[in-house]
Design a protein around this motif. Structure first.
Motif, PDB file in Angstrom:
ATOM      1  N   LEU A 135       0.834  -1.201   0.000  1.00 59.75           N
ATOM      2  CA  LEU A 135       0.000   0.000   0.000  1.00 59.75           C
ATOM      3  C   LEU A 135       0.869   1.252   0.000  1.00 59.75           C
ATOM      4  CD1 LEU A 135      -2.771  -0.910   2.604  1.00 59.75           C
ATOM      5  CD2 LEU A 135      -2.927  -0.984   0.110  1.00 59.75           C
ATOM      6  N   ARG A 138       0.236   7.362   0.335  1.00 58.35           N
ATOM      7  CA  ARG A 138      -0.834   8.289  -0.050  1.00 58.35           C
ATOM      8  C   ARG A 138      -2.224   7.740   0.246  1.00 58.35           C
ATOM      9  NH1 ARG A 138      -0.850  11.855  -4.066  1.00 58.35           N
ATOM     10  NH2 ARG A 138      -2.313  10.619  -5.316  1.00 58.35           N
ATOM     11  N   GLN A 139      -2.350   6.426   0.359  1.00 52.68           N
ATOM     12  CA  GLN A 139      -3.674   5.842   0.570  1.00 52.68           C
ATOM     13  C   GLN A 139      -4.173   6.007   1.999  1.00 52.68           C
ATOM     14  OE1 GLN A 139      -2.572   2.071  -2.088  1.00 52.68           O
ATOM     15  NE2 GLN A 139      -4.691   1.962  -1.373  1.00 52.68           N
ATOM     16  N   TRP A 140      -3.292   6.373   2.895  1.00 51.11           N
ATOM     17  CA  TRP A 140      -3.700   6.607   4.278  1.00 51.11           C
ATOM     18  C   TRP A 140      -4.079   8.080   4.437  1.00 51.11           C
ATOM     19  CZ3 TRP A 140      -4.522   2.484   7.240  1.00 51.11           C
ATOM     20  CH2 TRP A 140      -3.867   1.303   6.916  1.00 51.11           C
ATOM     21  N   LEU A 242      -8.216   4.411   5.367  1.00 52.71           N
ATOM     22  CA  LEU A 242      -7.513   3.773   4.257  1.00 52.71           C
ATOM     23  C   LEU A 242      -8.397   3.886   3.026  1.00 52.71           C
ATOM     24  CD1 LEU A 242      -5.195   2.077   3.084  1.00 52.71           C
ATOM     25  CD2 LEU A 242      -6.417   0.028   3.870  1.00 52.71           C
ATOM     26  N   LEU A 244      -8.936   3.856  -1.440  1.00 49.75           N
ATOM     27  CA  LEU A 244      -8.529   3.309  -2.734  1.00 49.75           C
ATOM     28  C   LEU A 244      -7.985   4.462  -3.563  1.00 49.75           C
ATOM     29  CD1 LEU A 244     -11.659   1.066  -3.417  1.00 49.75           C
ATOM     30  CD2 LEU A 244      -9.367   0.275  -2.766  1.00 49.75           C
ATOM     31  N   GLU A 245      -6.755   4.322  -4.042  1.00 51.22           N
ATOM     32  CA  GLU A 245      -6.115   5.415  -4.777  1.00 51.22           C
ATOM     33  C   GLU A 245      -6.909   5.751  -6.027  1.00 51.22           C
ATOM     34  OE1 GLU A 245      -1.623   6.984  -5.701  1.00 51.22           O
ATOM     35  OE2 GLU A 245      -1.973   4.916  -5.059  1.00 51.22           O
ATOM     36  N   LYS A 251      -8.005  14.158  -2.125  1.00 52.45           N
ATOM     37  CA  LYS A 251      -7.918  12.807  -1.564  1.00 52.45           C
ATOM     38  C   LYS A 251      -9.098  12.479  -0.657  1.00 52.45           C
ATOM     39  CE  LYS A 251      -3.922  11.477  -0.017  1.00 52.45           C
ATOM     40  NZ  LYS A 251      -2.635  11.466   0.717  1.00 52.45           N
ATOM     41  N   TRP A 254     -11.554  10.204  -2.286  1.00 52.53           N
ATOM     42  CA  TRP A 254     -11.220   8.829  -2.621  1.00 52.53           C
ATOM     43  C   TRP A 254     -12.118   7.878  -1.821  1.00 52.53           C
ATOM     44  CZ3 TRP A 254      -5.133   8.409  -2.698  1.00 52.53           C
ATOM     45  CH2 TRP A 254      -4.638   9.269  -3.695  1.00 52.53           C
ATOM     46  N   HIS A 257     -11.394   2.051   1.395  1.00 53.84           N
ATOM     47  CA  HIS A 257     -11.024   0.667   1.093  1.00 53.84           C
ATOM     48  C   HIS A 257     -12.038  -0.281   1.756  1.00 53.84           C
ATOM     49  CE1 HIS A 257      -8.660  -3.013   0.896  1.00 53.84           C
ATOM     50  NE2 HIS A 257      -7.773  -2.393   0.118  1.00 53.84           N
TER      51      HIS A 257
END
Length: 272
Positions: A135, A138-140, A242, A244-245, A251, A254, A257
């Motif tokens: 992972l 950036r996804q956090w 968290l 999904l990019e 952001k 987004w 997840h």
């Protein structure tokens, strides 16, 4: 997994002097003298450590409670600061553990022993096929400052974020961690939920210090229990998520997840 309570007040007369003698024995080169560095309080038998911790002069431990005692009067620091072991919390329950501690505090302090939650750790254990190592940072989506990745040799063992802050989080391989900590009692708890030896279990653990708890008007254990689900919602929705990019520049738009959506739905206590 962890609970920390503090008690304000004044030590009972003569206790500081007794602890000083026992601490000196704990520092002895003579094994028989070190073995005498023990104190019995309300049917609990504590080892007195040879050193203090931070600004606390004395440390007592019996495997269930780790008690730090200040040793003198302070308008800022509590007289007693106590950490509960995870074995105690998971084996006997939070209320039984707290009630026993209150009995201990009455033996140590003069006057009423009123406890305040100084720190609480909320966690969930889970199994997943998600490869956390792959992972991207950036996804956090997070409020936390700092992002650390951890390894044991070539094995990825987890992340930590916000360390040192009022709120921090660790996501780590609990099965790998208990190889060192020896907390095998968790295996029995996991087995009841279908876990089998060899399967990897991850732990997501939020640590909330006193400053963060005050923002939720939490002082007592009862208030912590009542608000634990609100704390979890805040931590997993607003403080950390968290995602999904995506190609979207913002952001916050987004999508969450799927694993994180399941984590957000965790309930504690009466809300479970």
């Amino acid at each position: 997994d962890s609970l920390y309570l503090s008690f304000k007040g004044t030590l009972k007369e003569g206790l500081k002097e007794e602890l000083e003698v026992l601490k000196t024995l704990a520092q002895s080169d003579d094994e028989s003298e070190r073995a005498m560095a023990r104190i019995s309080i309300d049917d609990h038998h504590f080892m007195v450590m040879d050193k203090g911790r931070g600004r606390y002069a004395y440390v007592l431990s019996d495997g269930w409670y780790d008690i730090q005692i200040f040793g003198s009067r302070s308008k800022v620091l509590p007289a007693i600061y106590v950490k509960f072991s995870s074995d105690l919390l998971n084996g006997y329950g939070i209320y039984n553990a707290v009630n026993q501690l209150r009995g201990l505090a009455k033996e140590l302090l003069t006057g009423p022993a009123e406890d305040v939650v100084s720190r609480a750790d909320l966690f969930v254990d889970f199994m997943t096929d998600v490869d956390f190592d792959s992972l991207g940072n950036r996804q956090w989506i997070r409020k936390a400052l700092g992002f650390l990745s951890h390894r044991a040799g070539d094995i990825f063992t987890g992340f930590s974020m916000g360390l040192g802050g009022d709120i921090s989080v660790r996501l780590y391989d609990k099965t790998e961690e208990i190889k060192k900590s020896g907390k095998d009692h968790f295996k029995g708890i996991w087995a009841k939920k279908g876990w089998k030896e060899g399967q990897r279990v991850w732990r997501l653990e939020f640590q909330l210090k006193r400053t963060a708890l005050k923002q939720f008007s939490i002082s007592t254990v009862a208030e912590l229990n009542e608000c634990s689900n609100d704390l979890w919602l805040y931590c997993t929705h607003k403080w950390l998520r968290l995602a999904l990019e995506s190609t979207a520049k913002n952001k916050t738009r987004w999508k969450t997840h799927p694993l994180w959506e399941a984590i957000q739905q965790v309930k504690f206590g009466a809300g479970a």
